[in-house]
Motif scaffolding. Sequence first.
Motif, mmCIF file in Angstrom:
data_model
loop_
_atom_site.group_PDB
_atom_site.id
_atom_site.type_symbol
_atom_site.label_atom_id
_atom_site.label_comp_id
_atom_site.label_asym_id
_atom_site.label_seq_id
_atom_site.Cartn_x
_atom_site.Cartn_y
_atom_site.Cartn_z
ATOM 1 N N PHE A 11 -7.894 -2.616 1.191
ATOM 2 C CA PHE A 11 -7.863 -1.184 0.878
ATOM 3 C C PHE A 11 -6.722 -0.939 -0.107
ATOM 4 C CE2 PHE A 11 -5.834 2.833 2.897
ATOM 5 C CZ PHE A 11 -6.275 3.644 1.870
ATOM 6 N N VAL A 12 -7.009 -0.247 -1.200
ATOM 7 C CA VAL A 12 -6.011 0.044 -2.233
ATOM 8 C C VAL A 12 -5.670 1.523 -2.227
ATOM 9 C CG1 VAL A 12 -5.683 0.258 -4.727
ATOM 10 C CG2 VAL A 12 -6.509 -1.891 -3.777
ATOM 11 N N THR A 13 -4.387 1.820 -2.311
ATOM 12 C CA THR A 13 -3.932 3.204 -2.409
ATOM 13 C C THR A 13 -2.734 3.249 -3.344
ATOM 14 O OG1 THR A 13 -3.196 5.143 -1.138
ATOM 15 C CG2 THR A 13 -2.417 2.987 -0.399
ATOM 16 N N GLY A 14 -2.173 4.455 -3.541
ATOM 17 C CA GLY A 14 -0.974 4.577 -4.361
ATOM 18 C C GLY A 14 0.251 4.212 -3.546
ATOM 19 N N GLY A 15 0.584 5.067 -2.585
ATOM 20 C CA GLY A 15 1.685 4.792 -1.666
ATOM 21 C C GLY A 15 1.321 5.313 -0.300
ATOM 22 N N ILE A 16 1.837 4.676 0.738
ATOM 23 C CA ILE A 16 1.527 5.130 2.092
ATOM 24 C C ILE A 16 2.530 6.186 2.529
ATOM 25 C CG2 ILE A 16 0.547 2.882 2.657
ATOM 26 C CD1 ILE A 16 3.106 2.448 4.416
ATOM 27 N N GLY A 17 2.201 6.866 3.620
ATOM 28 C CA GLY A 17 3.145 7.791 4.223
ATOM 29 C C GLY A 17 4.214 7.028 4.980
ATOM 30 N N GLY A 18 5.208 7.748 5.486
ATOM 31 C CA GLY A 18 6.290 7.069 6.194
ATOM 32 C C GLY A 18 7.076 8.029 7.046
ATOM 33 N N VAL A 19 8.305 7.640 7.360
ATOM 34 C CA VAL A 19 9.212 8.505 8.106
ATOM 35 C C VAL A 19 9.861 9.469 7.112
ATOM 36 C CG1 VAL A 19 11.263 8.605 9.573
ATOM 37 C CG2 VAL A 19 9.669 6.664 9.765
ATOM 38 N N HIS A 20 9.720 10.763 7.355
ATOM 39 C CA HIS A 20 10.311 11.746 6.449
ATOM 40 C C HIS A 20 11.829 11.777 6.597
ATOM 41 C CE1 HIS A 20 6.920 13.958 4.550
ATOM 42 N NE2 HIS A 20 6.250 13.407 5.546
#
Length: 728
Positions: free
Chosen positions: A166-175
């Motif tokens: 699966f390709v994406t730009g950037g994943i989410g994370g801890v804010h």
Amino acid sequence: MHWHVCFERHLSAIPEHIMIGNLVYTLGRQTVSVAPRITQMRRFLHGTHFRVSASVEEALADGRPIVALESTVITHGMPYPQNLSMAREVEEIIRTNGSVPATVGILTGRIHIGLNDEELQFLAKSKNLVKVSRRDLPYVLSQGLSGGTTVSGTMIVAHKAGIPVFVTGGIGGVHRGGEKTMDVSADLTELGRTPVAVVSAGVKSILDIGRTLEYLETQGVCVAAFGESKEFPSFFSPQSGFQAPCQVQNEEEAARLIASTLALGLGSGMLITVPCPKEEAASGQVIEDAIQQALSKARRCFLFVCRSTGITGKELTPFLLQKVNELTSGKSLQTNISLIQNNARVGSRIAVALSKIQDATRSGHLPRHEKVTACRPVVIGGINVDFIAKARNATILAGGQTNAGKVRRSFGGVGRNLADCLSRLGKTPLFISATGKDEHSESISQYCRHMDMAGVRQLAGHSTATYCAVITGSGELSLGLGDMDIHQQITEQHVSKFQESLCSAPLVCIDGNVPVATIQYVCQIAKENQVAVFYEPTDENKASKPFLSDSWRALTCISPNLRELRTINQSLGYPVPAELPARLEDVVRTALTLTRPLLTHLHCVVVTLGMHGVLLCGRRVEGSISLCCAAHRKNTADELWASHYPAIPISREEIVNVSGAGDSLMAGIMAGLLAGHDTDTCVRMGLLAACFSLRSHEPVSQEISAASVNLEQVKARSWPEVKMWTMN
């Protein structure tokens, strides 16, 4: 549909709890049941909540590599129309690099796996779409809503469909401040429980990168930096100040990591982080300053108007990205698009490499740590956008007068034409070239979808090669103008990335657009590995490139016309005629004289004679001239002969243009050679292909195929007599 193929390929991606039944599948020492998995997948793909595109379903059934793509980058990540053009470009990059794109989105309560252009436009243009993560899926489907799937939502769908990459730009994370707010993206927990490899540019630099890496470690997620550095990228910038726990240097290493993870059945995903291309990366400090300003504004909104603006939770990231884009005058958006395209390129190649490992595993031949490369031809050369201006009359009026006629755009370049024709004849080569990153390159990608364009280098700040040809009403080339500077970017460094393909190729073809240093490099590789190399001189000005050094002695065959042949002899210091003859008999005699000294090292010379056909010059072996074969090297005791093959009769009225006829001729000859046919069949296949292209507006006729140009078609025709001369 061949469902067993799909399931054997993606076996490790299917949840353990559905393994029930009597049919077994053995992988190494582990034996598991397969039949219920097939039933489960059929229910999934054909359930009321899902729609799978024909291209994705066929790829699943055939076991071809597929890359999943999210859709929140379309619905929430970028403004229109950049979001739509980006989505189209990313899908095309994935196709160009050997995989099938499967963009996941939700339209009116149904999960779509693979979107057509109309569906992409709907997601790109629509307002108030839902951002759909794991928690949102049941509600969105039950209400018949539409939306873009996040990393989390897309991972779930990809896993259930048996798509491991699966390709994406950037994943989410801890804010930032997440230790107090507990604002942690569902992407991280999804990576901990869904076995899909996510290829991204790390996490968005608006997040707390250090705590994100700690959280991924807690979730048991393998995180690997891709490339030469172990630095964990921070989305807009290749640097973050943090190190990734693991590193994979190329697509093959990444594929082996994924295969190992799936084989262990850990149930967790993998994160492969690809740094943003250095030439496109924005300054880390500029972005960081913009982030701080955006965060400050977000905090003010939260404190004073939080309830009315709703800038919380999943709405915070789009808000921050929009503000960062405004503060950097669009630089962050440009970098965002560039890194997604780069991720798509890398992810598609990883999927291809993983597919090869899975194929080898099923066949019982486990790969070692070396790269897996198909043994197939390689073509290195130019790719152009051609503007063909054909006059209505047989004579072009000079002196600035306007000639009545028609102007058409087509796609050419000698290397591209050769690769195009070989692909249509079922001998799809790896094509290595260079284009700009502009509107022309996008058109080329669309037109050349039937070709393997994995070796085509796209360069921002450069112009795709363009060529303008003025052709008389009878089809003869009167004048050509070209902007070909991009061909200098087909460098030795770029071509060396495909060294293994060159070493294992049954045949390499290189054209005169390629820089001298690159030609010398290819010749050296061919000499060391006994690979047959064909050289197409392209035109009189470029014909002598290999002959400026001893590189030409590693060539197997060249295919010049009479003018190019004269130039080659002149560069080697041999005497040449001041004027070239017009009568066929005189043309043949001149060609024989100019060819003879070259055959001290070359295996064969194919002299193209236009309307007079082709003159084949070389060593006579078992009654016919040997075209080439890496296994059969020339013997000085063999007799030198020449065979003249007349062209297939065609009236002047039938000739549309001649720009790709010679390239089609050589591609037909090479296709016959690769199929193991005798010399006569090979040459006649070339003449058949040339005849098709003479009648076509395109340089290479779309009527050329393995069915229209083959041994049976050669045998079915009556051919003019072939005349032979001894050259000794």
